[in-house]
Scaffold this active site. Structure first.
Site, PDB file in Angstrom:
ATOM      1  CB  THR A 132      -0.930   0.047   1.230  1.00 33.54           C
ATOM      2  OG1 THR A 132      -0.147   0.011   2.433  1.00 33.54           O
ATOM      3  CG2 THR A 132      -1.907  -1.114   1.229  1.00 33.54           C
TER       4      THR A 132
ATOM      5  CG  ASN B 110       0.121   4.444   4.395  1.00 30.30           C
ATOM      6  OD1 ASN B 110       0.492   3.450   3.781  1.00 30.30           O
ATOM      7  ND2 ASN B 110      -0.520   4.377   5.546  1.00 30.30           N
TER       8      ASN B 110
ATOM      9  CD  GLU C 159      -3.021   1.119   5.926  1.00 30.34           C
ATOM     10  OE1 GLU C 159      -2.339   0.146   5.545  1.00 30.34           O
ATOM     11  OE2 GLU C 159      -3.604   1.148   7.023  1.00 30.34           O
TER      12      GLU C 159
END
Length: 205
Positions: A54, A56, A138
Protein backbone atom coordinates in the site's frame (compact mmCIF):
# COMPACT_ATOMS: atom_id res chain seq x y z
CA UNK A 1 -22.20 10.12 4.99
CA UNK A 2 -20.46 10.88 8.28
CA UNK A 3 -17.41 9.41 9.93
CA UNK A 4 -18.32 6.58 12.29
CA UNK A 5 -16.47 5.35 15.35
CA UNK A 6 -18.66 2.29 15.98
CA UNK A 7 -16.80 -0.86 16.95
CA UNK A 8 -16.27 -3.10 13.89
CA UNK A 9 -17.84 -6.54 13.74
CA UNK A 10 -15.55 -9.47 14.54
CA UNK A 11 -15.54 -12.01 11.73
CA UNK A 12 -13.62 -15.04 10.57
CA UNK A 13 -14.36 -13.93 6.99
CA UNK A 14 -17.19 -12.27 5.11
CA UNK A 15 -16.26 -13.82 1.76
CA UNK A 16 -19.17 -16.26 1.51
CA UNK A 17 -21.72 -13.45 1.24
CA UNK A 18 -19.72 -10.90 -0.73
CA UNK A 19 -21.18 -9.21 -3.81
CA UNK A 20 -18.82 -9.06 -6.79
CA UNK A 21 -19.76 -5.52 -7.85
CA UNK A 22 -20.18 -2.48 -5.60
CA UNK A 23 -22.34 0.53 -6.37
CA UNK A 24 -24.90 1.34 -9.03
CA UNK A 25 -24.43 1.80 -12.78
CA UNK A 26 -22.93 5.26 -12.16
CA UNK A 27 -21.10 6.81 -9.19
CA UNK A 28 -23.55 8.35 -6.71
CA UNK A 29 -23.07 11.10 -4.13
CA UNK A 30 -20.74 11.71 -2.37
CA UNK A 31 -18.65 10.28 -5.22
CA UNK A 32 -16.42 11.11 -6.93
CA UNK A 33 -14.15 12.10 -4.05
CA UNK A 34 -10.71 13.36 -5.06
CA UNK A 35 -7.64 13.17 -2.85
CA UNK A 36 -4.03 14.15 -3.45
CA UNK A 37 -0.91 14.15 -1.33
CA UNK A 38 2.69 13.10 -0.95
CA UNK A 39 3.22 9.40 -0.26
CA UNK A 40 4.35 8.89 3.34
CA UNK A 41 5.73 5.92 5.22
CA UNK A 42 3.02 3.68 6.61
CA UNK A 43 3.01 0.85 9.11
CA UNK A 44 5.20 -1.46 7.01
CA UNK A 45 2.73 -4.35 7.01
CA UNK A 46 1.37 -4.30 3.46
CA UNK A 47 4.10 -6.30 1.78
CA UNK A 48 5.65 -8.04 4.78
CA UNK A 49 2.55 -9.56 6.37
CA UNK A 50 -0.22 -9.28 3.82
CA UNK A 51 1.54 -9.50 0.46
CA UNK A 52 -0.64 -6.58 -0.57
CA UNK A 53 1.49 -3.40 -0.69
CA UNK A 54 0.00 0.00 0.00
CA UNK A 55 0.87 3.67 -0.35
CA UNK A 56 -0.24 6.00 2.44
CA UNK A 57 -1.72 9.46 1.99
CA UNK A 58 -0.81 12.16 4.54
CA UNK A 59 -3.22 13.16 7.30
CA UNK A 60 -4.04 16.50 5.69
CA UNK A 61 -5.25 14.76 2.52
CA UNK A 62 -7.58 12.63 4.62
CA UNK A 63 -8.82 15.53 6.74
CA UNK A 64 -9.99 17.47 3.69
CA UNK A 65 -12.41 14.71 2.65
CA UNK A 66 -13.22 12.51 5.63
CA UNK A 67 -16.36 14.44 6.65
CA UNK A 68 -18.11 12.85 3.70
CA UNK A 69 -16.70 9.36 4.19
CA UNK A 70 -17.37 6.54 6.62
CA UNK A 71 -14.50 4.24 7.51
CA UNK A 72 -14.13 1.19 5.32
CA UNK A 73 -12.92 -0.03 1.95
CA UNK A 74 -13.29 2.08 -1.20
CA UNK A 75 -12.35 1.70 -4.86
CA UNK A 76 -11.43 3.98 -7.74
CA UNK A 77 -8.43 5.13 -9.76
CA UNK A 78 -4.94 6.21 -8.69
CA UNK A 79 -1.88 7.81 -10.23
CA UNK A 80 1.66 8.26 -8.95
CA UNK A 81 3.54 11.28 -10.30
CA UNK A 82 7.27 10.83 -9.77
CA UNK A 83 9.22 13.85 -8.64
CA UNK A 84 12.44 14.46 -10.54
CA UNK A 85 14.66 14.39 -7.46
CA UNK A 86 14.34 13.06 -3.94
CA UNK A 87 16.17 14.19 -0.86
CA UNK A 88 16.59 10.68 0.57
CA UNK A 89 18.03 7.51 -0.96
CA UNK A 90 15.62 4.98 -2.37
CA UNK A 91 14.25 2.57 0.22
CA UNK A 92 12.15 -0.52 -0.13
CA UNK A 93 8.56 0.70 -0.27
CA UNK A 94 5.41 -1.19 0.53
CA UNK A 95 4.35 -0.70 -3.08
CA UNK A 96 7.30 -2.58 -4.59
CA UNK A 97 5.10 -5.47 -5.68
CA UNK A 98 1.45 -6.40 -5.85
CA UNK A 99 -0.59 -9.57 -6.17
CA UNK A 100 -3.82 -10.68 -7.78
CA UNK A 101 -3.40 -8.45 -10.82
CA UNK A 102 -2.87 -11.05 -13.56
CA UNK A 103 -3.73 -8.56 -16.30
CA UNK A 104 -1.09 -6.08 -15.14
CA UNK A 105 2.37 -5.88 -16.62
CA UNK A 106 5.45 -5.32 -14.51
CA UNK A 107 7.20 -1.99 -14.97
CA UNK A 108 9.03 0.73 -13.15
CA UNK A 109 7.22 3.93 -12.22
CA UNK A 110 6.27 6.09 -15.14
CA UNK A 111 8.35 9.24 -15.56
CA UNK A 112 6.40 10.86 -18.40
CA UNK A 113 3.47 13.23 -17.90
CA UNK A 114 0.75 12.38 -17.45
CA UNK A 115 1.70 9.22 -15.58
CA UNK A 116 -0.33 6.04 -15.97
CA UNK A 117 -3.60 5.71 -14.05
CA UNK A 118 -4.34 2.35 -12.39
CA UNK A 119 -7.27 0.78 -10.50
CA UNK A 120 -7.01 0.96 -6.73
CA UNK A 121 -8.65 -0.05 -3.47
CA UNK A 122 -8.30 2.16 -0.40
CA UNK A 123 -8.70 1.36 3.27
CA UNK A 124 -9.83 4.38 5.27
CA UNK A 125 -9.93 4.02 9.03
CA UNK A 126 -8.28 2.42 12.02
CA UNK A 127 -7.59 -1.11 10.71
CA UNK A 128 -9.09 -2.86 13.76
CA UNK A 129 -7.18 -6.10 13.19
CA UNK A 130 -3.96 -4.19 13.94
CA UNK A 131 -5.48 -1.82 16.53
CA UNK A 132 -4.18 1.33 14.85
CA UNK A 133 -4.19 4.46 17.01
CA UNK A 134 -4.29 6.84 14.04
CA UNK A 135 -6.73 6.95 11.15
CA UNK A 136 -5.03 6.23 7.85
CA UNK A 137 -5.78 6.09 4.13
CA UNK A 138 -3.89 3.12 2.70
CA UNK A 139 -4.06 2.81 -1.09
CA UNK A 140 -3.33 -0.47 -2.87
CA UNK A 141 -2.56 0.28 -6.52
CA UNK A 142 -3.27 -2.69 -8.77
CA UNK A 143 0.02 -2.74 -10.62
CA UNK A 144 3.50 -4.18 -10.11
CA UNK A 145 6.15 -1.56 -9.35
CA UNK A 146 9.92 -2.10 -9.22
CA UNK A 147 10.73 0.82 -6.95
CA UNK A 148 9.29 2.77 -4.07
CA UNK A 149 7.58 6.12 -4.34
CA UNK A 150 7.94 7.65 -0.91
CA UNK A 151 7.86 11.41 -1.39
CA UNK A 152 6.17 11.21 -4.78
CA UNK A 153 2.70 12.62 -5.47
CA UNK A 154 -0.35 10.35 -5.29
CA UNK A 155 -3.66 11.36 -6.89
CA UNK A 156 -6.79 9.35 -6.16
CA UNK A 157 -10.37 9.46 -7.43
CA UNK A 158 -12.66 7.47 -5.13
CA UNK A 159 -15.78 6.22 -6.92
CA UNK A 160 -17.46 3.73 -4.62
CA UNK A 161 -17.71 2.02 -1.26
CA UNK A 162 -17.13 -1.72 -0.97
CA UNK A 163 -17.61 -2.59 2.69
CA UNK A 164 -17.10 -1.43 6.29
CA UNK A 165 -14.01 -2.14 8.36
CA UNK A 166 -14.04 -5.53 10.06
CA UNK A 167 -12.07 -7.04 12.92
CA UNK A 168 -10.91 -10.50 11.86
CA UNK A 169 -10.13 -13.54 13.96
CA UNK A 170 -7.20 -14.55 11.72
CA UNK A 171 -4.72 -12.90 9.39
CA UNK A 172 -5.72 -15.36 6.67
CA UNK A 173 -9.33 -14.20 6.81
CA UNK A 174 -8.21 -10.58 6.46
CA UNK A 175 -6.08 -11.40 3.41
CA UNK A 176 -8.95 -13.36 1.84
CA UNK A 177 -11.30 -10.41 2.13
CA UNK A 178 -8.72 -7.94 0.79
CA UNK A 179 -8.25 -10.12 -2.26
CA UNK A 180 -12.01 -10.12 -2.81
CA UNK A 181 -11.97 -6.32 -2.44
CA UNK A 182 -9.47 -6.21 -5.30
CA UNK A 183 -11.68 -8.41 -7.46
CA UNK A 184 -14.74 -6.27 -6.66
CA UNK A 185 -12.84 -3.10 -7.56
CA UNK A 186 -11.69 -4.51 -10.90
CA UNK A 187 -15.20 -5.58 -11.87
CA UNK A 188 -16.85 -2.40 -10.65
CA UNK A 189 -14.44 -0.15 -12.55
CA UNK A 190 -15.09 -1.95 -15.84
CA UNK A 191 -18.49 -0.25 -16.11
CA UNK A 192 -18.39 2.68 -18.58
CA UNK A 193 -19.40 5.45 -16.18
CA UNK A 194 -16.66 4.37 -13.76
CA UNK A 195 -14.02 3.69 -16.41
CA UNK A 196 -14.47 7.25 -17.70
CA UNK A 197 -12.93 8.65 -14.50
CA UNK A 198 -9.60 7.16 -15.50
CA UNK A 199 -9.31 10.32 -17.60
CA UNK A 200 -10.34 12.77 -14.87
CA UNK A 201 -8.56 16.16 -14.98
CA UNK A 202 -6.88 15.45 -11.61
CA UNK A 203 -4.64 12.99 -13.46
CA UNK A 204 -3.38 15.58 -15.93
CA UNK A 205 -2.25 18.21 -13.41
Amino acid sequence: MTTTSAKPAVLASSSSTRAKIAGGPSPEKPFPIKMSGTVIKGFGRGSKELGIPTANLPEEAIAEQEKGMVTGIYYGWAQVVVKEQKDEPQQQHESSATILSPSSSTSSLATSCPATVYPMVMSLGWNPFYKNEKKSAEVHIMHNFHKDFYGDDLHVVVLGYIRPELDYTTLEALIEDINIDIEVAHRSLERPDYAAFKYDPIFSQ
